[in-house]
Design a protein around this motif. Structure first.
Motif, PDB file in Angstrom:
ATOM      1  N   LEU A   1       0.834  -1.197   0.000  1.00 28.94           N
ATOM      2  CA  LEU A   1       0.000   0.000   0.000  1.00 28.94           C
ATOM      3  C   LEU A   1       0.870   1.249   0.000  1.00 28.94           C
ATOM      4  O   LEU A   1       0.550   2.233  -0.685  1.00 28.94           O
ATOM      5  CB  LEU A   1      -0.916  -0.007   1.216  1.00 28.94           C
ATOM      6  CG  LEU A   1      -1.842   1.201   1.372  1.00 28.94           C
ATOM      7  CD1 LEU A   1      -2.774   1.330   0.169  1.00 28.94           C
ATOM      8  CD2 LEU A   1      -2.647   1.091   2.666  1.00 28.94           C
ATOM      9  N   TRP A   2       1.961   1.232   0.744  1.00 27.81           N
ATOM     10  CA  TRP A   2       2.863   2.395   0.728  1.00 27.81           C
ATOM     11  C   TRP A   2       3.461   2.593  -0.668  1.00 27.81           C
ATOM     12  O   TRP A   2       3.577   3.727  -1.132  1.00 27.81           O
ATOM     13  CB  TRP A   2       3.982   2.224   1.758  1.00 27.81           C
ATOM     14  CG  TRP A   2       4.991   3.329   1.659  1.00 27.81           C
ATOM     15  CD1 TRP A   2       6.154   3.325   0.946  1.00 27.81           C
ATOM     16  CD2 TRP A   2       4.887   4.629   2.249  1.00 27.81           C
ATOM     17  NE1 TRP A   2       6.792   4.533   1.052  1.00 27.81           N
ATOM     18  CE2 TRP A   2       6.035   5.351   1.848  1.00 27.81           C
ATOM     19  CE3 TRP A   2       3.947   5.238   3.071  1.00 27.81           C
ATOM     20  CZ2 TRP A   2       6.259   6.667   2.257  1.00 27.81           C
ATOM     21  CZ3 TRP A   2       4.172   6.544   3.478  1.00 27.81           C
ATOM     22  CH2 TRP A   2       5.308   7.251   3.075  1.00 27.81           C
TER      23      TRP A   2
ATOM     24  N   ARG B   1       2.086   1.862  -3.472  1.00 24.39           N
ATOM     25  CA  ARG B   1       1.027   2.444  -4.297  1.00 24.39           C
ATOM     26  C   ARG B   1       0.875   3.930  -3.994  1.00 24.39           C
ATOM     27  O   ARG B   1       0.692   4.752  -4.900  1.00 24.39           O
ATOM     28  CB  ARG B   1      -0.285   1.703  -4.039  1.00 24.39           C
ATOM     29  CG  ARG B   1      -1.472   2.205  -4.863  1.00 24.39           C
ATOM     30  CD  ARG B   1      -1.256   1.965  -6.345  1.00 24.39           C
ATOM     31  NE  ARG B   1      -1.008   0.569  -6.630  1.00 24.39           N
ATOM     32  CZ  ARG B   1      -1.975  -0.339  -6.826  1.00 24.39           C
ATOM     33  NH1 ARG B   1      -3.249   0.017  -6.758  1.00 24.39           N
ATOM     34  NH2 ARG B   1      -1.659  -1.589  -7.102  1.00 24.39           N
ATOM     35  N   PHE B   2       0.962   4.283  -2.715  1.00 23.80           N
ATOM     36  CA  PHE B   2       0.872   5.705  -2.336  1.00 23.80           C
ATOM     37  C   PHE B   2       1.994   6.522  -2.970  1.00 23.80           C
ATOM     38  O   PHE B   2       1.759   7.632  -3.469  1.00 23.80           O
ATOM     39  CB  PHE B   2       0.927   5.838  -0.810  1.00 23.80           C
ATOM     40  CG  PHE B   2       1.301   7.217  -0.351  1.00 23.80           C
ATOM     41  CD1 PHE B   2       0.370   8.250  -0.373  1.00 23.80           C
ATOM     42  CD2 PHE B   2       2.595   7.495   0.083  1.00 23.80           C
ATOM     43  CE1 PHE B   2       0.724   9.524   0.033  1.00 23.80           C
ATOM     44  CE2 PHE B   2       2.958   8.766   0.494  1.00 23.80           C
ATOM     45  CZ  PHE B   2       2.021   9.791   0.473  1.00 23.80           C
TER      46      PHE B   2
ATOM     47  N   HIS C   1       1.096   7.321  -6.515  1.00 21.20           N
ATOM     48  CA  HIS C   1       0.047   8.348  -6.607  1.00 21.20           C
ATOM     49  C   HIS C   1       0.567   9.719  -6.191  1.00 21.20           C
ATOM     50  O   HIS C   1       0.112  10.739  -6.731  1.00 21.20           O
ATOM     51  CB  HIS C   1      -1.142   7.961  -5.733  1.00 21.20           C
ATOM     52  CG  HIS C   1      -2.016   6.899  -6.335  1.00 21.20           C
ATOM     53  ND1 HIS C   1      -2.528   6.990  -7.614  1.00 21.20           N
ATOM     54  CD2 HIS C   1      -2.471   5.720  -5.824  1.00 21.20           C
ATOM     55  CE1 HIS C   1      -3.263   5.919  -7.872  1.00 21.20           C
ATOM     56  NE2 HIS C   1      -3.235   5.134  -6.809  1.00 21.20           N
TER      57      HIS C   1
ATOM     58  N   ALA D   1      -3.143  11.823  -2.503  1.00 19.13           N
ATOM     59  CA  ALA D   1      -2.580  10.516  -2.822  1.00 19.13           C
ATOM     60  C   ALA D   1      -2.985   9.470  -1.785  1.00 19.13           C
ATOM     61  O   ALA D   1      -3.257   8.317  -2.129  1.00 19.13           O
ATOM     62  CB  ALA D   1      -1.064  10.612  -2.911  1.00 19.13           C
TER      63      ALA D   1
ATOM     64  N   ARG E   1      -6.501   8.317  -2.516  1.00 20.72           N
ATOM     65  CA  ARG E   1      -6.619   7.513  -3.732  1.00 20.72           C
ATOM     66  C   ARG E   1      -6.004   6.131  -3.601  1.00 20.72           C
ATOM     67  O   ARG E   1      -6.350   5.218  -4.362  1.00 20.72           O
ATOM     68  CB  ARG E   1      -5.926   8.235  -4.892  1.00 20.72           C
ATOM     69  CG  ARG E   1      -6.647   9.451  -5.436  1.00 20.72           C
ATOM     70  CD  ARG E   1      -5.923   9.992  -6.649  1.00 20.72           C
ATOM     71  NE  ARG E   1      -5.812   8.980  -7.706  1.00 20.72           N
ATOM     72  CZ  ARG E   1      -5.081   9.132  -8.812  1.00 20.72           C
ATOM     73  NH1 ARG E   1      -4.383  10.237  -8.985  1.00 20.72           N
ATOM     74  NH2 ARG E   1      -5.045   8.176  -9.723  1.00 20.72           N
ATOM     75  N   SER E   2      -5.101   5.972  -2.653  1.00 19.88           N
ATOM     76  CA  SER E   2      -4.311   4.738  -2.574  1.00 19.88           C
ATOM     77  C   SER E   2      -5.114   3.602  -1.961  1.00 19.88           C
ATOM     78  O   SER E   2      -5.578   3.702  -0.820  1.00 19.88           O
ATOM     79  CB  SER E   2      -3.041   4.973  -1.750  1.00 19.88           C
ATOM     80  OG  SER E   2      -2.254   5.980  -2.336  1.00 19.88           O
ATOM     81  N   ASP E   3      -5.297   2.552  -2.698  1.00 25.22           N
ATOM     82  CA  ASP E   3      -5.861   1.312  -2.172  1.00 25.22           C
ATOM     83  C   ASP E   3      -5.376   0.167  -3.047  1.00 25.22           C
ATOM     84  O   ASP E   3      -5.007   0.357  -4.201  1.00 25.22           O
ATOM     85  CB  ASP E   3      -7.391   1.356  -2.100  1.00 25.22           C
ATOM     86  CG  ASP E   3      -8.032   1.406  -3.474  1.00 25.22           C
ATOM     87  OD1 ASP E   3      -7.334   1.785  -4.442  1.00 25.22           O
ATOM     88  OD2 ASP E   3      -9.221   1.074  -3.595  1.00 25.22           O
TER      89      ASP E   3
ATOM     90  N   ALA F   1      -6.788   0.141   2.396  1.00 25.95           N
ATOM     91  CA  ALA F   1      -6.461   1.552   2.221  1.00 25.95           C
ATOM     92  C   ALA F   1      -6.018   2.102   3.570  1.00 25.95           C
ATOM     93  O   ALA F   1      -6.158   1.443   4.605  1.00 25.95           O
ATOM     94  CB  ALA F   1      -7.669   2.330   1.690  1.00 25.95           C
TER      95      ALA F   1
END
Length: 474
Positions: A175-176, A178-179, A182, A252, A255-257, A271
């Motif tokens: 998840l980090w 992905r963040f 974004h 960001a 939006r991150s999931d 998320a």
């Protein structure tokens, strides 16, 4: 027959090796769980082929070569964890004010300290505070003390989503990542740039650390900095500001999931929690409002770099997997089949969960890790291997390449300083600046860990004073 510490030290004193053993132990810097090695080492002059020095483990006063364990956990080795904490402090500080190969101008770049929390998996006991800072009663109706053992534990353990909590820890690293993707997109959009063009104008640098909450879930503290395209050595573009960076982080994070597994008809997705704290970092040591000083941020991150799940939740600091079967409960046979492990009786556990002296909430999370870890579709998560970490298997402290120096560079600098000290001790103040190039031929084999009872007593008397939580002195 094992000698008592007094008898062991008396024997060493009679042999005249006690002073030499003291010097060998002192070289460990307070580590009382060193790695013991058997073997030998030979130094040869590269120019002449002359043998300059031979060293065998039997020549050492301890009978073996002793090497620091370098464990970052304060619960495992206080001395090595303190060294790790100080190195982390310098690494974070270098990215905030410069030094250690990082230009001083990074102190003028936009940077914030952000905290990303986990979502809720069920109500837990807590100490809510009002607008004026006064503590209010928990949902259970009681006013808990600050150190109350029930803090962070579920109000109703039977309805608490333990599967979701364990899987959140397992997927939090992804998840980090992905963040971070974004975040670059959000900054580019606010600057009116495409993602490809953004790389030619700016770069995001960060350093983060994972911390366990009392409920057993990790959250992240991160220093996030906006640089020019070359990193800390480049000034950021004119449009870069702390406010733009803060707004991009919030967007960001929303939006991150990432998708999780499908288990028993439930499709998991993860998320960040709704609580997101972003605070500007200022150069001044004393700042007001929501701003933080560089020193406070570096000390905070360094402190949590040496802690794990065992500190916040009371769980274990070592793996629960049975070593012969690696937690699988079965051992492969030459015929390509497998047989039940006789060491753990097929459970895969090195110790019984029921017999562990840990809080019930941590026991339930570990049991959930073990149950999910037996599923073939979740094998990549390695939940059994990381059950003692409640499913989290990521690095506790990470950084981007351009943020500042590295821990390896700091260790090399410390080793070079120690070599210079040894040369000065041997040759005096006129020690040569550089030694002759030598070849080192060595063979060392693992022989165990730890110290004898006499060595432990002697090492404890030689330990340096513990460091403080503030700025290191070296």
């Amino acid at each position: 027959m094992t000698l008592s510490p007094v008898a062991e030290l008396a024997s060493l004193a009679r042999l005249g090796t006690l002073p030499a053993l003291s010097r060998q132990l002192q070289g460990l810097g307070g580590c009382i769980h060193p790695i013991r090695l058997d073997g030998h080492s030979t130094e040869v002059s590269a120019a002449t082929g002359e043998i300059l020095r031979r060293l065998a483990s039997t020549d050492l006063p301890a009978g073996q070569l002793l090497v620091r364990c370098n464990n970052r956990r304060a619960t495992r080795c206080t001395a090595c964890a303190e060294t790790y904490r100080r190195d982390t402090y310098h690494l974070i500080t270098a990215g905030l004010r410069g030094g250690k190969g990082t230009p001083d101008q990074v102190a003028t770049h936009p940077r914030v300290f952000a905290t990303f929390t986990a979502p809720s998996f069920g109500p837990v006991h807590n100490r809510p505070t009002g607008a004026a800072g006064q503590v209010r009663p928990c949902r259970c109706g009681r006013l808990h003390d600050q150190d109350a053992p029930e803090l962070g534990t579920p109000l109703d353990p039977d309805s608490y989503d333990y599967r979701g909590a364990v899987l959140w820890n397992a997927y939090s690293g992804a998840l980090w990542r992905r963040f971070s993707i974004h975040l670059r997109r959000e900054i580019a959009a606010r600057a009116g740039l495409t993602q490809r063009a953004f790389r030619q104008h700016a770069r995001v640098s960060f350093a983060k650390v994972a911390e366990y909450q009392r409920r057993g879930l990790v959250h992240f503290h991160a220093v996030i900095r906006l640089d020019g395209p070359g990193g800390g050595s480049d000034r950021p573009p004119r449009w870069a500001s702390t406010q733009l960076l803060s707004d991009a982080i919030r967007a960001a994070a929303r939006r991150s999931d990432i998708p999780g597994p499908l288990i028993d008809g439930r499709d998991y997705r993860f998320a960040f929690g709704t609580q997101l704290d972003i605070r500007p970092i200022r150069t001044a040591e004393f700042v007001g409002g929501s701003e933080l000083s560089e020193r406070a941020v570096a000390a905070y991150i360094a402190k949590y770099a040496t802690k794990g799940a065992e500190t916040a939740t009371g769980t274990l600091d070592s793996s629960l997997c049975c070593k012969p079967c690696a937690g699988r409960g079965r051992i492969p046979t030459p015929a390509g089949l497998s047989s039940r492990c006789g060491t753990c009786q097929g459970t895969g556990l090195a110790r019984s969960l029921a017999g562990l002296d840990i809080p019930e909430h941590a026991r339930r999370m570990i049991r959930t890790c073990w149950s999910l870890g037996g599923r073939t579709d979740l094998a990549d998560l390695r939940l059994r291997a990381w059950a003692h970490m409640l499913g989290f298997r990521g690095h506790f402290s990470t950084k981007t390449r351009q943020y500042s120096t590295t821990l390896g560079t700091l260790r090399d600098a410390r080793a070079a300083w120690r070599r210079a000290q040894v040369l000065e001790h041997i040759h005096g103040p006129d020690a040569p600046a550089a030694e002759e190039t030598t070849l080192v031929l060595s063979h060392w084999a693992f022989a165990g860990t730890g110290l004898t009872r006499g060595e432990t007593w002697l090492a404890e008397t030689l330990q340096p004073a513990p460091g403080t939580e503030g700025e290191p002195t070296s």
